[in-house]
Design an enzyme around this catalytic site. Structure first.
Site, PDB file in Angstrom:
ATOM      1  N   ARG A  90       0.862  -1.185   0.000  1.00 48.16           N
ATOM      2  CA  ARG A  90       0.000   0.000   0.000  1.00 48.16           C
ATOM      3  C   ARG A  90       0.893   1.227   0.000  1.00 48.16           C
ATOM      4  NH1 ARG A  90      -4.354  -1.524  -1.815  1.00 48.16           N
ATOM      5  NH2 ARG A  90      -5.208   0.508  -1.265  1.00 48.16           N
ATOM      6  N   HIS A 108      13.194  -2.193  -1.257  1.00 44.90           N
ATOM      7  CA  HIS A 108      12.767  -2.257  -2.654  1.00 44.90           C
ATOM      8  C   HIS A 108      13.727  -3.179  -3.406  1.00 44.90           C
ATOM      9  CE1 HIS A 108      10.830  -0.832  -6.309  1.00 44.90           C
ATOM     10  NE2 HIS A 108      12.037  -0.791  -6.852  1.00 44.90           N
ATOM     11  N   LYS A 170      16.193 -11.597  -3.204  1.00 42.79           N
ATOM     12  CA  LYS A 170      15.683 -11.757  -1.832  1.00 42.79           C
ATOM     13  C   LYS A 170      16.788 -12.172  -0.865  1.00 42.79           C
ATOM     14  CE  LYS A 170      10.740 -12.037  -2.001  1.00 42.79           C
ATOM     15  NZ  LYS A 170       9.516 -12.657  -1.481  1.00 42.79           N
ATOM     16  N   ALA A 172      19.773 -11.276  -0.989  1.00 40.99           N
ATOM     17  CA  ALA A 172      20.478 -10.023  -0.670  1.00 40.99           C
ATOM     18  C   ALA A 172      19.636  -9.144   0.264  1.00 40.99           C
ATOM     19  CB  ALA A 172      20.805  -9.268  -1.957  1.00 40.99           C
TER      20      ALA A 172
HETATM   21  C1  GRF Z   1      10.428  -7.958  -1.461  1.00 43.86           C
HETATM   22  O1  GRF Z   1      10.966  -8.277  -2.698  1.00 43.86           O
HETATM   23  C2  GRF Z   1      10.540  -6.484  -1.189  1.00 43.86           C
HETATM   24  O2  GRF Z   1      11.669  -5.905  -1.745  1.00 43.86           O
HETATM   25  C3  GRF Z   1       9.302  -5.948  -1.853  1.00 43.86           C
HETATM   26  O3  GRF Z   1       8.311  -6.912  -1.592  1.00 43.86           O
HETATM   27  C4  GRF Z   1       8.917  -8.187  -1.424  1.00 43.86           C
HETATM   28  C5  GRF Z   1       8.443  -8.743  -0.122  1.00 43.86           C
HETATM   29  O4  GRF Z   1       8.822 -10.081   0.036  1.00 43.86           O
HETATM   30  N1  GRF Z   1       8.995  -4.616  -1.357  1.00 43.86           N
HETATM   31  P1  GRF Z   1       8.625 -10.850   1.421  1.00 43.86           P
HETATM   32  O5  GRF Z   1       7.151 -10.786   1.765  1.00 43.86           O
HETATM   33  O6  GRF Z   1       9.476 -10.183   2.454  1.00 43.86           O
HETATM   34  O7  GRF Z   1       9.066 -12.252   1.132  1.00 43.86           O
END
Ligand code: GRF
Length: 200
Positions: A90, A108, A170, A172
């Site tokens: 959101r 991000h 992920k 990283a």
């Molecule tokens: C991650 O890739 C993060 O960078 C993005 O949303 C994803 C969340 O993944 N904002 P998780 O729920 O932590 O596995």
């Protein structure tokens, strides 16, 4: 320091933060997890770790501000010091951003300022860049635009699919987010009045 994590999904970043918070030298603990999605798997991760959870369904609110205000009430009642957006899908209101200015981080899955917004790995593959990664930044009212705290890189390999890249990034993310949260909660960095990071 008390940290709340806001999620919408699987919560692998939440898990990385929980795991880091349980180390003896951690400057923070995760004391609240908020989800806008009732069946987000991350809620189970929190419960497993005996962390309080709440669901605030955005569909029940007339405006973004009212939704954010309800979340803010939960944060206040748990005496939260810092907020992490970890896959929270959101956009938060300017008012909420201002309230938590300098105390709210987002992760991000690209090397910002490149590839803001959604479908990030698709954008990366389409652009043909050979390096990607993740960014942890302070939340400002520009989407994916706040001052950068930590970044980590991964290679983009030939024939990578979006899923391949997502998984590599992920890994990283799970290092970069705890690292950034430690910097912030141990007062090694702060957000300056000009919106830039001050390294203390
Ligand atoms: C991650 O890739 C993060 O960078 C993005 O949303 C994803 C969340 O993944 N904002 P998780 O729920 O932590 O596995």
């Amino acid at each position: 320091k008390k940290v709340a994590v806001l999620i919408s999904g699987s919560g692998t970043n939440l898990q990385a933060l929980i795991d880091d918070s349980l180390k003896h030298d951690s400057p923070y603990s995760i004391t609240l997890v908020v989800s806008n999605v009732a069946d987000a798997y991350g809620l189970q991760r929190a419960q497993q770790a005996s962390i309080q959870t709440c669901v605030v369904d955005h569909k029940q609110f007339k405006s973004r501000e009212e939704f954010d205000n309800r979340i803010d009430q939960h944060l206040k009642s748990h005496n939260i010091d810092f907020v992490c957006l970890a896959g929270f899908m959101r956009i938060v209101s300017d008012q909420f951003v201002e309230k938590w200015r300098g105390r709210m981080l987002n992760i991000h899955p690209s090397l910002l300022p490149s590839f803001k917004g959604l479908h990030v790995h698709r954008q990366v593959l389409q652009a043909g860049v050979r390096v990607s990664g993740c960014t942890v930044h302070f939340v400002s009212n520009e989407l994916d635009g706040g001052a950068i705290l930590t970044q980590a890189t991964v290679p983009v390999l030939p024939n990578d699919t979006e899923d391949d890249l997502c998984e590599r990034v992920k890994t990283a993310e799970h290092k970069a987010f705890p690292e950034a949260l430690r910097l912030l909660t141990s007062q090694k960095v702060m957000l300056g009045q000009d919106g830039r990071v001050i390294w203390l």
